[in-house]
Design an enzyme around this catalytic site. Structure first.
Site, PDB file in Angstrom:
ATOM      1  N   GLN A 195       0.915  -1.238   0.056  1.00  0.00           N
ATOM      2  CA  GLN A 195      -0.242   0.006  -0.053  1.00  0.00           C
ATOM      3  C   GLN A 195       1.010   1.372   0.048  1.00  0.00           C
ATOM      4  OE1 GLN A 195      -2.613  -2.093   3.353  1.00  0.00           O
ATOM      5  NE2 GLN A 195      -3.561  -0.186   2.835  1.00  0.00           N
ATOM      6  N   PHE A 226      -5.997  -4.007   3.446  1.00  0.00           N
ATOM      7  CA  PHE A 226      -6.844  -3.686   4.578  1.00  0.00           C
ATOM      8  C   PHE A 226      -5.737  -3.221   5.856  1.00  0.00           C
ATOM      9  CE2 PHE A 226      -8.402  -7.783   2.561  1.00  0.00           C
ATOM     10  CZ  PHE A 226      -9.674  -7.182   1.987  1.00  0.00           C
ATOM     11  N   GLU A 230       0.509  -1.672   4.681  1.00  0.00           N
ATOM     12  CA  GLU A 230       0.760  -0.461   4.817  1.00  0.00           C
ATOM     13  C   GLU A 230       2.395  -0.284   5.318  1.00  0.00           C
ATOM     14  OE1 GLU A 230      -2.016   2.117   6.690  1.00  0.00           O
ATOM     15  OE2 GLU A 230      -0.842   3.890   6.671  1.00  0.00           O
ATOM     16  N   ARG A 308      -6.308   7.851  16.530  1.00  0.00           N
ATOM     17  CA  ARG A 308      -7.661   7.628  16.122  1.00  0.00           C
ATOM     18  C   ARG A 308      -8.767   7.267  17.014  1.00  0.00           C
ATOM     19  NH1 ARG A 308      -9.983   8.483  11.102  1.00  0.00           N
ATOM     20  NH2 ARG A 308      -8.164   8.935   9.974  1.00  0.00           N
ATOM     21  N   PHE A 342      -8.303   1.554  11.661  1.00  0.00           N
ATOM     22  CA  PHE A 342      -6.935   2.159  12.154  1.00  0.00           C
ATOM     23  C   PHE A 342      -7.363   2.748  13.627  1.00  0.00           C
ATOM     24  CE2 PHE A 342      -3.482   5.223  12.009  1.00  0.00           C
ATOM     25  CZ  PHE A 342      -2.383   4.457  11.449  1.00  0.00           C
ATOM     26  N   GLU A 716     -13.048   2.692   4.943  1.00  0.00           N
ATOM     27  CA  GLU A 716     -13.169   2.030   6.398  1.00  0.00           C
ATOM     28  C   GLU A 716     -14.252   2.362   7.193  1.00  0.00           C
ATOM     29  OE1 GLU A 716      -9.326   4.582   6.811  1.00  0.00           O
ATOM     30  OE2 GLU A 716      -8.934   2.834   7.919  1.00  0.00           O
TER      31      GLU A 716
END
Ligand code: MTE
Ligand code: HPA
Ligand code: MOS
Length: 756
Positions: A195, A226, A230, A308, A342, A716
């Site tokens: 990603q 997903f 990352e 988050r 996240f 998301e």
């Protein structure tokens, strides 16, 4: 309609279903390509004394065994995150070395023959233990407004509680994989299922001890990411590049599912402790909460996940006096990482637990209590504790529409009647409402670049920094470019992401792919279109404002239909006139800021809203359950592609349902993960999709901020809607709280506790 807003199928939909879509492992292997396999630590914590690899080195096909000492650059993939354990072993599954051999089977056999000599140490394996020891990978982030302690003390009623939520394995169908090919002068070409090509580039350069300009990273598509690709794709690629550099030959590393599950991070498990003050009407007046994530052994992306979780802990609700503390503790477990949402879904669980327990204490329906605490409800504010304004009218609207779509009142009665008569089965109804902030919490990541070429034959080549993982980003961005040029989609070649075409990119994450890359591609296309329009204006002898691009043609306004050029004719003309038909485009999200010291600001460009109602049925003898029906209303602004968005909503919901109901990661007392394949780790299957599944996009709700064509991100947010299933399970068995995932085992235990 062909451009923005058209419900077009995914550009690779047919290729996905016929098997013609090429994933990295389908790439033809150059002669001499070698294969790599990892040696993983069998022990959670200890001192690595030696690797007994003499036998492995002598095995058939083995070309090299490489470890920490063989890294020419830095043995570090982030900050103090060794690529290969060097002295200290921090979790069971940590890479210790890599075996390179002529075939993958040879490499795997030799890797299995290597013994690690490790002096074990006492591992820390639980959030509780790490909290006692005060060991963190992310120091507490405290978001506070007003005086929570005083508000709680002054409230008519008080409550204290604790609960937990488990992690989640990404279970992308295509596992982690990279193919590194060495070139001349230290060049390295890396094909990576990632990603974040720019981070792969950076990490490969760092590990090899070179600079980014020698490293090119490309990715045509992933078979799912997903969030799991990352940061984790970077070290996998770095291992392949290290092996390629050491052997001078192309090296492919494709993890086995077992190695992938052992060695790569997952969704963060969370422990929650909270105290609330409330009134008899269920209004929460003060709230203090601790959200402790299991960060695992290293930092990875835990600071962003904690940010988050903290900023989403009140979700769609408002509490005037509040203190939310988030941290990520350090344990001897794999380093937990980005996973769809996240930390947002984990944050939102807090307020749902508060709402459901407070509702039970007040003898009120949880939906009523949630609505009384909505941002924008009577007596409630419309600003988050960190100071950002939220659109309360949209929160109220999505909930009202989901309630209506689901025929809530009638089915409440029906379910009560069913439960009153059935001896063992219990049905339940649950809901969820969400407000999810869109933008990267790390401000500098909110940027994107694109590169568009128009060729002299009028065909268009599109490249941008976003990556395709199945979410439909490539088709959405292509639709944006179609819209600008007024051409059909088949005029546009969608191409692989490459650090050589668009440099210094953000990961495709935080649901921002189409927001960021859509604008960047739009800006690139507009630049070219502006130049083309000048040429057309001169040709037609009209002001440039009167040139219109539509239907694969270029029209002159007000002169009538007879002055028209084919788009391709104009492209040819531009070439002959020596006008550039190539441009980069760039975009940075405006108006966002965040002050880490005070935990205040406007970190999100906007919020996405949604609501869901789910019905479940539970067998009280076995604890087994299924979701019978779900109704969803999701805000996508003015959708760029309603077909893609619907697929994203369905997929996110079912993936969220898996996290909350059947996917359970299980580590043994020595910290070894024992759920390392689909036989022991249950992801939802097609039969778990609710048989009645009504998904609707909120109508007539263009984004109020200046997003690309007023669309909103969708990747998301709908994960949070799966919390409606957990809430329905509470309703079915008559409890106000549940530890998650709500597996049949947990439901049986909850039933047993309830019956005393
Ligand atoms: N959809 C599919 N099919 N496969 C994926 O891996 N990843 C999700 C979501 N939808 C994913 C997906 C995650 S975690 C994010 S952040 C977004 O897609 C990223 O893409 P976007 O920003 O283009 O929506
Ligand atoms: N989501 C995903 N990845 C990220 C984020 C985020 O919000 N912030 C930094 N990396
Ligand atoms: Mo998604 S977790 O932001 O890759």
């Amino acid at each position: 309609m062909k451009g923005a807003g058209a419900a077009l199928r995914h550009d690779s939909a047919l290729k996905h279903t016929t098997g013609e879509a090429r994933f990295l492992d389908d790439t033809a292997e150059a002669a001499g390509t070698l294969h790599a396999a990892l040696v993983l630590s069998p022990i959670a914590h200890g001192r690595l004394l030696a690797l007994e690899d003499a036998a492995a080195r002598a095995m058939p096909g083995v070309v090299a065994v490489l470890g920490a000492r063989d890294v020419p650059g830095q043995n570090d993939i982030a900050v103090n995150e060794p690529l290969f354990a060097d002295g200290l072993v921090e979790f069971a599954g940590q890479p210790l070395a890599v075996v390179v051999a002529t075939t993958r089977d040879d490499a795997l056999r030799a890797a299995a023959a290597i013994r690690a000599e490790i002096t074990p140490r006492e591992p820390v394996l639980s959030i509780e233990r790490a909290l006692e020891l005060g060991q963190n990978v992310v120091a507490p982030q405290v978001m506070t407004r007003g005086d929570a302690a005083r508000a709680i003390a002054a409230a008519p009623r008080r409550m204290e509680a604790e609960f937990r939520a488990g992690g989640q394995e990404h279970f992308y169908l295509e596992g982690q994989v990279a193919l590194a090919t060495p070139g001349e002068d230290g060049e390295m070409l890396v094909l990576s299922s990632t990603q974040h090509p720019s981070e792969v580039q950076h990490v490969v350069a760092k590990v090899l001890g070179g600079a980014c300009h020698r490293v090119t990273v490309t990715c045509r598509r992933m078979g799912g990411g997903f969030g799991g690709k990352e940061s984790n794709a970077s070290w996998v690629a770095a291992v392949a590049a290290l092996a390629a550099s050491a052997t001078g030959r192309p090296v492919k590393l494709r993890l086995t599912r077992r190695a992938d599950m052992l060695a790569t991070g997952k969704r963060h498990p969370f422990l929650y402790r909270w105290t609330a003050g409330f009134d008899a009407q269920g209004r929460v007046l003060g709230l203090e909460a601790l959200l402790a994530a299991d960060g695992g052994w290293s930092v990875d992306m835990s600071p962003g996940v904690v940010f988050r979780a903290v900023t989403h802990a009140l979700n769609c609700c408002d509490v005037a006096d509040v203190t939310i503390t988030g941290c990520a503790v350090k344990t001897n477990t794999v380093s937990h990482t980005a996973f769809r949402g996240f930390g947002g879904p984990q944050g939102a669980l807090l307020m749902e637990d508060v709402v459901h327990r407070v509702a039970a204490a007040c003898g009120l329906p949880p939906e009523e209590v949630r609505a009384r605490n909505f941002l924008g409800a009577p007596g409630k504010g419309e600003e988050t504790p960190y100071g950002q304004k939220v659109e309360g009218d949209l929160i109220a609207r999505v909930w009202a529409e989901a309630r209506q779509d689901s025929d809530w009142d009638r089915r409440r009665g029906e379910i009560a009647a069913f439960n009153a008569t059935h001896p063992t089965l219990r049905r339940g109804l649950g809901s969820m409402v969400l407000a999810f902030g869109i933008s990267f919490g790390v401000m500098h990541l909110n940027q994107a670049g694109a590169l568009v070429h128009v060729y002299a034959d009028g065909s268009i080549r599109l490249n941008h920094g976003g990556t395709e993982m199945g979410q439909g980003l490539f088709v959405k961005v292509a639709q944006v470019v179609c819209d600008v040029f007024g051409t059909d989609l088949d005029r546009i070649a969608i191409t692989a992401t490459s650090t050589a075409e668009v440099p210094n990119t953000a990961p495709t994450a935080a649901s921002t792919g189409s927001d960021l890359n859509g604008w960047a591609a739009h800006n690139a296309a507009e630049t070219i279109k502006g130049r083309m329009a000048e040429v057309a204006a001169t040709r037609f002898g009209i002001p440039v404002e009167q040139v219109i691009f539509a239907d694969n043609k270029v029209w002159a306004e007000r002169i009538g239909g007879n002055v028209v050029l084919e788009f391709s004719e104009l492209a040819k003309l531009c070439f002959l006139e020596r006008v550039s038909l190539s441009s980069t485009g760039f975009y940075r999200t405006p108006d966002i800021h965040w002050d880490r010291a005070t935990m205040r600001g406007n970190p999100f460009f906007y919020f996405s809203y949604g609501a869901a109602v789910s019905e479940v049925i539970v067998d009280t003898l076995t604890g087994e359950h299924r979701c019978l029906r779900t109704d969803i209303v999701q805000d996508c602004g003015r959708s760029l592609n309603p077909a893609i968005d619907r697929g994203q909503i369905e997929g996110a919901f079912v993936q969220g349902m898996g996290w909350l109901t059947c996917e359970e990661l299980w580590w043994d007392t020595q910290g070894r993960l024992r759920t390392v394949g689909p036989s022991t780790y249950k992801i939802p299957g097609s039969r778990d999709v609710p048989p009645i599944f009504n998904v609707r996009l909120l109508e007539g709700a263009p984004a109020r901020s200046e997003t690309i064509f007023r669309s909103k991100a969708v990747g998301e947010p709908p994960v949070l809607l799966a919390i409606s299933v957990a809430n329905a399970l509470k309703d079915a068995i008559g409890v106000e709280t549940l530890d998650l995932p709500a597996t049949p085992e947990r439901l049986l235990m909850a039933l047993a506790r309830r019956e005393g």
